[in-house]
Design an enzyme around this catalytic site. Structure first.
Site, mmCIF file in Angstrom:
data_model
loop_
_atom_site.group_PDB
_atom_site.id
_atom_site.type_symbol
_atom_site.label_atom_id
_atom_site.label_comp_id
_atom_site.label_asym_id
_atom_site.label_seq_id
_atom_site.Cartn_x
_atom_site.Cartn_y
_atom_site.Cartn_z
ATOM 1 N N THR A 272 0.709 -1.198 0.060
ATOM 2 C CA THR A 272 -0.021 -0.070 0.051
ATOM 3 C C THR A 272 0.918 1.276 0.181
ATOM 4 O OG1 THR A 272 -1.756 1.134 1.156
ATOM 5 C CG2 THR A 272 -0.356 -0.073 2.626
ATOM 6 N N TYR B 194 -9.143 15.247 -3.343
ATOM 7 C CA TYR B 194 -8.500 14.829 -4.724
ATOM 8 C C TYR B 194 -7.980 15.956 -5.484
ATOM 9 C CZ TYR B 194 -8.530 12.660 -9.620
ATOM 10 O OH TYR B 194 -8.244 12.308 -10.561
HETATM 11 N N1 LIG Z 1 -10.522 7.369 -14.726
HETATM 12 C C1 LIG Z 1 -10.862 8.734 -15.013
HETATM 13 O O1 LIG Z 1 -11.863 9.391 -15.436
HETATM 14 C C2 LIG Z 1 -9.410 9.891 -14.418
HETATM 15 C C3 LIG Z 1 -9.794 11.175 -14.781
HETATM 16 C C4 LIG Z 1 -8.651 11.806 -14.420
HETATM 17 C C5 LIG Z 1 -7.561 11.325 -14.028
HETATM 18 N N2 LIG Z 1 -7.415 10.130 -13.571
HETATM 19 C C6 LIG Z 1 -6.265 9.616 -13.276
HETATM 20 O O2 LIG Z 1 -5.853 8.293 -13.757
HETATM 21 C C7 LIG Z 1 -4.926 7.623 -12.585
HETATM 22 C C8 LIG Z 1 -5.684 6.166 -12.856
HETATM 23 O O3 LIG Z 1 -6.965 6.289 -12.679
HETATM 24 P P1 LIG Z 1 -8.173 4.866 -12.747
HETATM 25 O O4 LIG Z 1 -9.407 5.312 -13.053
HETATM 26 O O5 LIG Z 1 -7.507 3.985 -13.631
HETATM 27 O O6 LIG Z 1 -7.836 4.356 -11.306
HETATM 28 P P2 LIG Z 1 -8.512 3.002 -10.689
HETATM 29 O O7 LIG Z 1 -9.013 2.071 -11.884
HETATM 30 O O8 LIG Z 1 -9.332 3.135 -9.657
HETATM 31 O O9 LIG Z 1 -7.120 2.403 -10.251
HETATM 32 C C9 LIG Z 1 -6.430 2.761 -9.254
HETATM 33 C C10 LIG Z 1 -5.316 2.047 -8.923
HETATM 34 O O10 LIG Z 1 -4.641 2.499 -7.747
HETATM 35 C C11 LIG Z 1 -4.522 1.291 -6.694
HETATM 36 N N3 LIG Z 1 -4.409 1.839 -5.545
HETATM 37 C C12 LIG Z 1 -5.410 2.245 -4.848
HETATM 38 N N4 LIG Z 1 -5.442 2.505 -3.668
HETATM 39 C C13 LIG Z 1 -3.941 2.296 -3.386
HETATM 40 C C14 LIG Z 1 -3.051 2.025 -2.388
HETATM 41 N N5 LIG Z 1 -3.573 2.864 -1.011
HETATM 42 N N6 LIG Z 1 -1.730 1.878 -2.362
HETATM 43 C C15 LIG Z 1 -1.483 1.648 -3.825
HETATM 44 N N7 LIG Z 1 -2.286 1.447 -4.664
HETATM 45 C C16 LIG Z 1 -3.654 1.946 -4.384
HETATM 46 C C17 LIG Z 1 -5.667 0.422 -7.300
HETATM 47 O O11 LIG Z 1 -5.223 -0.926 -7.019
HETATM 48 P P3 LIG Z 1 -5.528 -1.601 -5.548
HETATM 49 O O12 LIG Z 1 -6.919 -1.313 -5.033
HETATM 50 O O13 LIG Z 1 -5.369 -3.145 -5.770
HETATM 51 O O14 LIG Z 1 -4.462 -1.265 -4.519
HETATM 52 C C18 LIG Z 1 -5.699 0.299 -8.686
HETATM 53 O O15 LIG Z 1 -4.740 -0.414 -9.377
HETATM 54 C C19 LIG Z 1 -5.348 8.146 -11.600
HETATM 55 O O16 LIG Z 1 -4.155 8.886 -11.260
HETATM 56 C C20 LIG Z 1 -6.522 9.185 -11.717
HETATM 57 O O17 LIG Z 1 -6.535 10.231 -10.706
HETATM 58 C C21 LIG Z 1 -8.372 9.193 -14.113
#
Ligand SMILES: NC(=O)c1ccc[n+]([C@@H]2O[C@H](COP(=O)([O-])OP(=O)(O)OC[C@H]3O[C@@H](n4cnc5c(N)ncnc54)[C@H](OP(=O)(O)O)[C@@H]3O)[C@@H](O)[C@H]2O)c1
Ligand SMILES: *[C@@H]1O[C@H](CO)[C@@H](O)[C@H](O)[C@H]1NC(C)=O
Ligand SMILES: *[C@@H]1O[C@H](CO)[C@@H](O)[C@H](O)[C@H]1NC(C)=O
Length: 292
Positions: free
Chosen positions: A92, A183
């Protein structure tokens, strides 16, 4: 003043023209072949898609997140897709000791590092801020401090390889964004920190590129669940998003804008800020800090 105007405006014009229209080198997937790459938050969403793209490009892939089972599956998929090697270390990013040791272990396994892709975030729901300071602190620790910890731990390896740090951010890291204040604050912090050290590196001739990625809404399961019924915006595909982030990192771009942004991307680029950053550099005594 009149004299200032006479040469300042042309200089700014040239600067902005260069900034906005400079022709990029072309991306080729071979650029990642045999490269040693870390992807955080790679158990699902955009991070997982980045791991798959990197595998197909023949990179050495190291993934991390908390879910060990998911990471195991991703590593075996990466090997099937053609990764030069694939490994995971689960843990984590709330724990800064883990964050630091992860980089050391990853560096040992990979035998160096070319690209550090920082992508994980602590999960968040969309709601008006009601005073949860614990969540503010967790967002800063996981979404921001761990990025700094890992970047500093990886810097010696990245200096050796002329490598790259890729920081995944959001429109919420460039503009006010209601319902996600903690965030948004953590994403603004990434911009402040990494854009500032990028300037330091450019003056000190540290050849480690820093790419900040500003994403609009992307169709990951977590994002779709979070925005449901709260935000009306079109989502862009996560597979394509993952590829654009890797391209930006490989081409050593300062910023990547991706999503259904339209004109928003041009407005977010904030030329006023760029001009000030460029002009204010002259006021600093940076020589004082350059090793000679
Ligand atoms: N999707 C969007 O619309 C969007 C828009 C703007 C920016 N972003 C950015 O894109 C990036 C990825 O977003 P996403 O939508 O792909 O997110 P996601 O699908 O929720 O994935 C988040 C990842 O972070 C890991 N994680 C969560 N808590 C953690 C912890 N405490 N320690 C280590 N790992 C942790 C999760 O795995 P585990 O739960 O297994 O730890 C997962 O692999 C982020 O930086 C987000 O801010 C996304
Ligand atoms: C890093 O860049 C410097 C300067 O361009 C070059 O001399 C050196 O060989 C490069 N090192 C690697 C590992 O690419
Ligand atoms: C920095 O490293 C990149 C990638 O190895 C290389 O292409 C570039 O020439 C280097 N730049 C300088 C100024 O050393």
């Amino acid at each position: 003043m009149a004299c200032m105007k006479n040469y300042l405006l042309p200089i700014l014009g040239i600067f902005l023209a260069y900034y906005y229209y400079s022709a990029d080198e072309e991306f080729k997937p071979e650029m990642l072949q045999g490269k040693k790459v870390i992807v955080t938050g790679a158990s699902k969403g955009i991070g997982k898609e980045m791991a798959y793209h990197l595998a197909k490009m023949g990179a050495h892939v190291m993934v991390t997140a908390r879910s060990e089972e998911a990471l195991k599956k991703i590593v075996s998929d990466c090997l099937k897709y053609g990764a030069a090697s694939a490994h995971y270390i689960a843990g984590t990013m709330e724990d800064m000791t883990f964050a630091e040791q992860f980089i050391a272990k990853a560096g040992n396994i990979l035998g160096g590092l070319d690209m550090l892709i920082l992508n994980h975030i602590t999960s968040a729901t969309m709601e008006p801020f009601a005073g949860d300071i614990h969540f503010v602190r967790r967002s800063m620790e996981v979404n921001y401090i761990s990025y700094v910890v890992m970047s500093m731990a990886a810097l010696p390896m990245l200096k050796q390889s002329n490598g790259s740090i890729v920081v995944v951010s959001s429109m919420a890291g460039k503009m006010a964004s209601p319902l996600v204040a903690p965030y948004s604050a953590s994403k603004f912090a990434l911009d402040g920190f990494f854009s500032s050290i990028r300037t330091e590196y450019s003056v000190a001739k540290v050849n480690v590129s820093i790419t900040l990625c500003i994403l609009g809404l992307i169709d990951t399961d977590s994002a779709m669940k979070a925005v449901s019924g709260v935000l009306n915006a079109e989502a862009a595909p996560k597979e394509d998003c993952a590829l654009e982030i890797i391209k930006g990192g490989a081409l050593r771009q300062e910023e990547v804008y991706y999503g259904k942004l339209g004109w928003a991307s041009h407005l977010l680029k904030n030329p006023g800020r760029r001009i000030l950053e460029f002009l204010s550099l002259r006021n600093y005594n940076m020589e004082k800090f350059i090793n000679n």
